[in-house]
Design an enzyme around this catalytic site. Structure first.
Site, PDB file in Angstrom:
ATOM      1  N   ASP A 460      18.560  24.857  14.570  1.00 39.84           N
ATOM      2  CA  ASP A 460      19.829  25.201  15.217  1.00 39.84           C
ATOM      3  C   ASP A 460      19.599  26.120  16.405  1.00 39.84           C
ATOM      4  O   ASP A 460      20.211  25.983  17.456  1.00 39.84           O
ATOM      5  CB  ASP A 460      20.779  25.854  14.211  1.00 39.84           C
ATOM      6  CG  ASP A 460      20.146  27.067  13.539  1.00 39.84           C
ATOM      7  OD1 ASP A 460      18.909  27.077  13.347  1.00 39.84           O
ATOM      8  OD2 ASP A 460      20.868  28.006  13.181  1.00 39.84           O
ATOM      9  N   ARG A 464      17.225  34.029  16.295  1.00 37.38           N
ATOM     10  CA  ARG A 464      17.709  34.958  15.268  1.00 37.38           C
ATOM     11  C   ARG A 464      17.102  34.605  13.909  1.00 37.38           C
ATOM     12  O   ARG A 464      16.242  33.741  13.790  1.00 37.38           O
ATOM     13  CB  ARG A 464      19.236  34.934  15.225  1.00 37.38           C
ATOM     14  CG  ARG A 464      19.847  33.630  14.726  1.00 37.38           C
ATOM     15  CD  ARG A 464      21.368  33.714  14.771  1.00 37.38           C
ATOM     16  NE  ARG A 464      21.998  32.492  14.306  1.00 37.38           N
ATOM     17  CZ  ARG A 464      23.033  31.907  14.905  1.00 37.38           C
ATOM     18  NH1 ARG A 464      23.529  32.424  16.008  1.00 37.38           N
ATOM     19  NH2 ARG A 464      23.552  30.801  14.408  1.00 37.38           N
ATOM     20  N   ASP A 465      17.575  35.264  12.875  1.00 38.84           N
ATOM     21  CA  ASP A 465      17.030  35.071  11.525  1.00 38.84           C
ATOM     22  C   ASP A 465      17.627  33.824  10.885  1.00 38.84           C
ATOM     23  O   ASP A 465      18.308  33.885   9.869  1.00 38.84           O
ATOM     24  CB  ASP A 465      17.305  36.311  10.670  1.00 38.84           C
ATOM     25  CG  ASP A 465      18.779  36.703  10.646  1.00 38.84           C
ATOM     26  OD1 ASP A 465      19.581  36.080  11.374  1.00 38.84           O
ATOM     27  OD2 ASP A 465      19.123  37.629   9.886  1.00 38.84           O
ATOM     28  N   GLU A 466      17.362  32.669  11.509  1.00 34.84           N
ATOM     29  CA  GLU A 466      17.879  31.401  11.003  1.00 34.84           C
ATOM     30  C   GLU A 466      16.845  30.323  11.283  1.00 34.84           C
ATOM     31  O   GLU A 466      16.035  30.003  10.440  1.00 34.84           O
ATOM     32  CB  GLU A 466      19.240  31.091  11.640  1.00 34.84           C
ATOM     33  CG  GLU A 466      20.031  30.066  10.856  1.00 34.84           C
ATOM     34  CD  GLU A 466      21.523  30.138  11.169  1.00 34.84           C
ATOM     35  OE1 GLU A 466      22.218  29.208  10.779  1.00 34.84           O
ATOM     36  OE2 GLU A 466      21.985  31.118  11.801  1.00 34.84           O
ATOM     37  N   ASP A 473      23.691  19.663  13.280  1.00 35.47           N
ATOM     38  CA  ASP A 473      23.221  19.805  14.649  1.00 35.47           C
ATOM     39  C   ASP A 473      22.312  18.633  15.023  1.00 35.47           C
ATOM     40  O   ASP A 473      22.389  18.091  16.130  1.00 35.47           O
ATOM     41  CB  ASP A 473      22.449  21.124  14.819  1.00 35.47           C
ATOM     42  CG  ASP A 473      23.270  22.344  14.432  1.00 35.47           C
ATOM     43  OD1 ASP A 473      23.819  22.354  13.321  1.00 35.47           O
ATOM     44  OD2 ASP A 473      23.352  23.292  15.230  1.00 35.47           O
ATOM     45  N   TRP A 526      27.535  16.849   8.308  1.00 32.30           N
ATOM     46  CA  TRP A 526      26.200  17.421   8.159  1.00 32.30           C
ATOM     47  C   TRP A 526      25.363  16.473   7.289  1.00 32.30           C
ATOM     48  O   TRP A 526      24.335  15.962   7.745  1.00 32.30           O
ATOM     49  CB  TRP A 526      26.296  18.831   7.554  1.00 32.30           C
ATOM     50  CG  TRP A 526      26.482  19.908   8.579  1.00 32.30           C
ATOM     51  CD1 TRP A 526      25.565  20.850   8.948  1.00 32.30           C
ATOM     52  CD2 TRP A 526      27.645  20.164   9.394  1.00 32.30           C
ATOM     53  NE1 TRP A 526      26.078  21.668   9.933  1.00 32.30           N
ATOM     54  CE2 TRP A 526      27.353  21.278  10.223  1.00 32.30           C
ATOM     55  CE3 TRP A 526      28.894  19.576   9.500  1.00 32.30           C
ATOM     56  CZ2 TRP A 526      28.258  21.790  11.139  1.00 32.30           C
ATOM     57  CZ3 TRP A 526      29.809  20.078  10.417  1.00 32.30           C
ATOM     58  CH2 TRP A 526      29.490  21.170  11.226  1.00 32.30           C
ATOM     59  N   GLU A 737      25.648  28.438  21.901  1.00 36.58           N
ATOM     60  CA  GLU A 737      26.299  28.106  20.634  1.00 36.58           C
ATOM     61  C   GLU A 737      27.817  28.141  20.765  1.00 36.58           C
ATOM     62  O   GLU A 737      28.524  27.345  20.148  1.00 36.58           O
ATOM     63  CB  GLU A 737      25.842  29.105  19.569  1.00 36.58           C
ATOM     64  CG  GLU A 737      26.421  28.876  18.193  1.00 36.58           C
ATOM     65  CD  GLU A 737      25.859  29.850  17.165  1.00 36.58           C
ATOM     66  OE1 GLU A 737      25.983  29.563  15.962  1.00 36.58           O
ATOM     67  OE2 GLU A 737      25.291  30.897  17.562  1.00 36.58           O
ATOM     68  N   HIS A 758      21.185  26.785  21.729  1.00 38.20           N
ATOM     69  CA  HIS A 758      21.759  26.109  20.561  1.00 38.20           C
ATOM     70  C   HIS A 758      22.197  24.730  21.033  1.00 38.20           C
ATOM     71  O   HIS A 758      23.202  24.602  21.716  1.00 38.20           O
ATOM     72  CB  HIS A 758      22.973  26.916  20.079  1.00 38.20           C
ATOM     73  CG  HIS A 758      23.148  26.968  18.613  1.00 38.20           C
ATOM     74  ND1 HIS A 758      22.657  27.998  17.849  1.00 38.20           N
ATOM     75  CD2 HIS A 758      23.771  26.137  17.747  1.00 38.20           C
ATOM     76  CE1 HIS A 758      22.993  27.810  16.580  1.00 38.20           C
ATOM     77  NE2 HIS A 758      23.663  26.668  16.498  1.00 38.20           N
TER      78      HIS A 758
END
Length: 888
Positions: A460, A464-466, A473, A526, A737, A758
């Site tokens: 995605d 960041r912490d992802e 996506d 999704w 995003e 994003h």
């Protein structure tokens, strides 16, 4: 002259380490003539490069097929190299010379081929909670200089290997991220040039990576396992045919290395004073090292590298060295990028420097890291002293445009810093440009969004912490991604992980590989990635095997939906993301206003429709009929539930209209009213979109298919908020995003979920290629064997140009308008044909080059339609000129 070029095996050029039991080969034809079609082909396979002895021959096969030709009768053996060549005949029975030879080489095909053991640093050296990374070492004697040497390696965690002091291979973040409990990739390396007669040594670096390190936003670690480990095996083949194997085992040693901490999100801490120089060279004294421990880990899960490796792709020098109002020293790379910084410095022993990577400056021009959440993105380096030294990380990557520097002193030079761009090394296949520089920047941003988020899995965001493989996506962007790059191996590998992680009842986790909670699965749009992604790949590459591979997963997802709730024809249960980040959302909500039952049922219908088509392609006739009936009943249920008796859509949002139209769920008066409603909603919003993740990818496609290209252009060319070009006017170099990630006043939308790289909204790239340039698939002839070129000029554009490298060759569409005249240049690859639509043209006035259409070689037919001329073309390069609007 006709020639055979660009030979590939499983999309790859001369691959080493393949484990596909029945490899498929592809080739392209090149000719300066027009109207070239392949009539027949012949393939020869040999174990010798000079083809003195033919192992297998196809004989002359009368077929146009030149992509994914399966060598079904050949049974390849482990580690064997096979050379192959191709020749073809055209429809005039003219034959080519044999192509230049190409090859593929098999890897280790069976568990029994492995003598290596899993080895790990002993717990007495580095416990499971230790952040320091281990080094491993082994040595061996080669009886002589080998004729051939291969290394096969993988790891629990990430690894880098050195042989006799030199790095092995050019891949990074190996072995990549898969569903580790079920699938683990093995890399194969040709190390012939690195092996010496006599003493040799192998050194390994291990890092936590996705296997053991911190993942997602709640600080979880050890999701797949708690110990890093290496599995490596070397095969030496000598001139006399004898072989020698060297493998990881109990005689290897381990030491704590100079990497004190390495995490994908947080960065790396490296103490150069702790370097163990020469540890991968023969003769190194490892008497102070510890013996490794053997781990009882499975080898049944091993598969050969499927995706293309992550490599260093580009280098970027800093655009500027800034001093912020707050006094911070910052490098501006000029581009939001993904990778790391390579830097040099001269510093006294023990001096510590830090680099913090971030995406944007705040409105005052200072460092802004709040949107990284808990991800630190920090590189800490402790100098060893004694002269100029350099560093770059190994087992982490950052998403950033800016780098805050501390500890470097005042004598800073931007020349000492280089940004290394890292992503899966996919072949670039598409290009698009036009007369509007803002659209060109948008295209640039889409491409760089793909670069930054296609790092072994489709993430995605990269900062960041992802950084997770969000399914929604991926399915929203896959068609655009297939214009920009060859994503077939990339997504084929990821889809195998989707199948592996799919739940027993058919539900699909939100992210693949799955690292979230047991209830985090099966949102509409999704989970539909399980069906949409394989079908899209089949359409773009003509690869039927992808459908065969994924069919159980596709069917499992549809049957999962079918079992939800009371009515098998409506999906009105479960928890869904809805039209994520839609601008019509209620305050403090991430979900747009579109009813989630409508979204879920619409995607249910779409997945069933695609599954029915897939069953047809695979010859599953009975199942195709069943799913055709199911689709019609879902469509009926959708109309009962969401269309009023007067034909009005009951959910009055842009996204609801878009989905109903895109998925063919409304017909007749209801379709007309839905189209009118969409146009009215756009007008009410000042011709701005209010759609989120679900509606945006299809919005302009629906408008253009409905004949409202003017409305689609209005949306595309808006420069104020919310629009694609608003981001561009704010200096974006990747896709955001949020539509208002940075607001007009320079403040930010949010710190909790505000990525500036994003790719989801980059799905507008699909529209640029398909409708502005006009390069479009023919669903009945996948892979662009037969295709459509239908450019649709509009807005303020005076020219547009796009090209696409397909499995058959290069398609090109370039148009320009000057005064009242249109010029269109197109390229149709050999062994393909195209239907060309000339907009606003009159048949008698159209010239191809200097002649009328009926005289042009390669033009099979031409007919006047209401507002355009349709021309059927064979292969070749063409140039059409005509006066706009001259219908007679």
């Amino acid at each position: 002259m006709l020639t055979v070029q660009k030979l590939r095996v499983e999309y790859k050029e001369n691959p080493v380490g393949l484990d596909v039991r029945f490899p498929r080969i592809s080739w392209q034809l090149q000719s300066e003539e027009r109207d070239v079609l392949q009539q027949s082909y012949e393939i020869e396979v040999s174990v010798e490069a000079d083809f003195r002895r033919i192992l297998w021959s196809s004989g002359r096969v009368y077929s146009e097929q030149s992509a994914h030709v399966e060598l079904a009768e050949l049974l390849p053996g482990s580690r064997q190299r096979y050379y192959y060549r191709v020749r073809v005949w055209d429809t005039e029975n003219r034959g080519t010379e044999w192509s230049e030879p190409a090859f593929w080489e098999m890897g280790l095909l069976a568990q029994e081929d492995w003598q290596a053991e899993w080895i790990s640093a002993p717990l007495s050296l580095l416990g499971v909670e230790a952040e320091r990374c281990p080094l491993l070492r082994g040595s061996f004697q080669a009886a002589a200089k080998p004729l051939k040497a291969r290394m096969y390696a993988t790891a629990l965690g990430l690894y880098e290997l050195e042989l006799n002091g030199l790095r092995v291979g050019d891949g990074y973040l190996t072995p990549g991220w898969t569903s580790y409990s079920q699938r683990l990739q093995v890399q194969a390396y040709d190390i012939t040039a690195q092996i010496a007669a006599g003493d040799n040594a192998v050194g390994a670096w291990l890092g936590n990576g996705w296997y053991k390190g911190n993942l997602a936003w709640d600080n979880r670690r050890h999701i797949f396992g708690s110990r890093t480990a290496l599995l490596m095996q070397i095969h030496l083949t000598y001139e006399d045919g004898s072989e020698q194997i060297f493998a990881t085992g109990e005689n290897w040693t381990a030491a704590a290395g100079p990497i004190l901490m390495s995490e994908l999100y947080h960065g790396e801490t490296y103490d150069a004073r702790l370097e163990l120089s020469g540890f991968s060279q023969p003769g190194y004294d490892d008497s102070g090292w510890s013996r490794v421990e053997l781990l009882p880990h499975s080898k049944e899960i091993l598969v050969a590298q499927e995706n293309v490796p992550v490599r260093k792709i580009d280098q970027i020098k800093p655009l500027n060295l800034l001093k912020t109002p707050a006094g911070e020293t910052v490098l501006d790379m000029g581009q939001n990028m993904v990778g790391w910084m390579q830097f040099c410095l001269t510093a006294p022993r023990g001096q510590q420097v830090e680099l913090v990577h971030f995406e944007v400056l705040d409105r005052d021009g200072n460092v802004y890291t709040d949107n990284l959440r808990s991800a630190r993105q920090k590189i800490t380096y402790i100098a060893k002293g004694g002269g100029r030294e350099s560093y770059e990380p190994r087992f982490t990557f950052q998403g950033f445009r800016y780098v805050q520097l501390t500890g470097f002193g005042e004598e800073l030079s931007p020349e000492d810093f280089t940004g290394i761009v890292l992503h899966s090394d996919m072949e670039h296949t598409g290009s698009f440009a036009c007369s509007n520089p803002l659209i060109n920047q948008l295209q640039h941003n889409i491409l760089w969004g793909q670069k930054g988020n296609f790092v072994d899995v489709p993430t995605d965001c990269p900062q960041r912490d992802e950084r997770l493989g969000w399914t929604g996506d991926a399915q929203m962007f896959i068609r655009t991604s297939a214009y920009l790059m060859n994503v077939a191996p990339f997504f084929s590998k990821w889809l195998k992980d989707l199948s592996a992680d799919q739940l027993e009842h058919g539900g699909v986790p939100f992210v693949i590989p799955d690292v979230l909670g047991e209830n985090d699965h099966s949102s509409a749009a999704w989970g539909d990635a399980a069906v949409i992604c394989p079908w899209t790949l089949y359409q773009c590459y003509g690869d039927k095997r992808i459908l065969e591979q994924q069919y159980p997963s596709m069917r499992g997802w549809v049957e999962y939906i079918r079992k939800q709730g009371q009515d098998e024809y409506l999906w009105n249960t479960g928890v869904h993301f809805g039209d994520w980040l839609g601008l019509d959302a209620k305050q403090d909500s991430y979900k747009g206003a579109t009813d989630t039952d409508l979204i879920a049922t619409a995607f249910y219908a779409y997945s069933v429709q695609l599954l029915q088509k897939t069953a047809d392609v695979l010859g599953r006739t009975d199942e195709a009929k069943q799913y055709m009936v199911l689709y019609s009943r879902i469509k009926e249920a959708f109309n009962r539930e969401f269309i009023t008796p007067s034909g009005r859509l009951s959910v009055p949002t842009q996204t609801a209209c878009v989905l109903a139209l895109m998925f063919g769920l409304v017909e007749g008066p209801a379709k007309a009213r839905t189209t009118d409603k969409l146009l009215k909603l756009l007008e009410e919003s000042g011709h701005h979109l209010t759609t989120g993740f679900v509606g945006t990818p299809y919005l302009n496609l629906v408008l253009s298919e409905a004949g409202h290209m003017d409305a689609a252009y209005k949306l595309l060319l808006q420069t104020d908020y919310p629009s694609w070009l608003y981001q561009v006017t704010k200096g974006a170099t990747t896709i955001w995003e949020h539509w208002d990630g940075i607001k007009e006043d320079g403040s930010f939308w949010s710190k909790n979920m505000n990525s500036f790289n994003h790719y989801a909204y980059g799905a507008i790239g699909d529209f640029l290629y398909r409708h502005i340039a006009g390069i479009e698939l023919d669903e009945a002839h996948p892979g662009y064997k037969e295709f459509v070129i239908k450019p649709q000029p509009g807005g303020d554009l005076t020219w547009a140009a796009a090209a696409l490298e397909t499995v058959y060759g290069r398609i090109r569409s370039e148009w320009s308008i000057t005064s009242n005249q249109m010029e269109l240049s197109v390229s149709v690859p050999p062994n393909t044909s195209a239907a060309l639509y000339l907009p606003n043209a009159g048949l008698p006035r159209v010239l191809e080059g200097d002649v009328h259409l009926e005289q042009a070689i390669g033009v099979h037919s031409a007919e006047q339609l209401e507002h355009e001329v349709k021309v059927m073309l064979g292969s070749g390069d063409y140039r059409f000129i005509y006066e706009l609007g001259a219908m007679s």
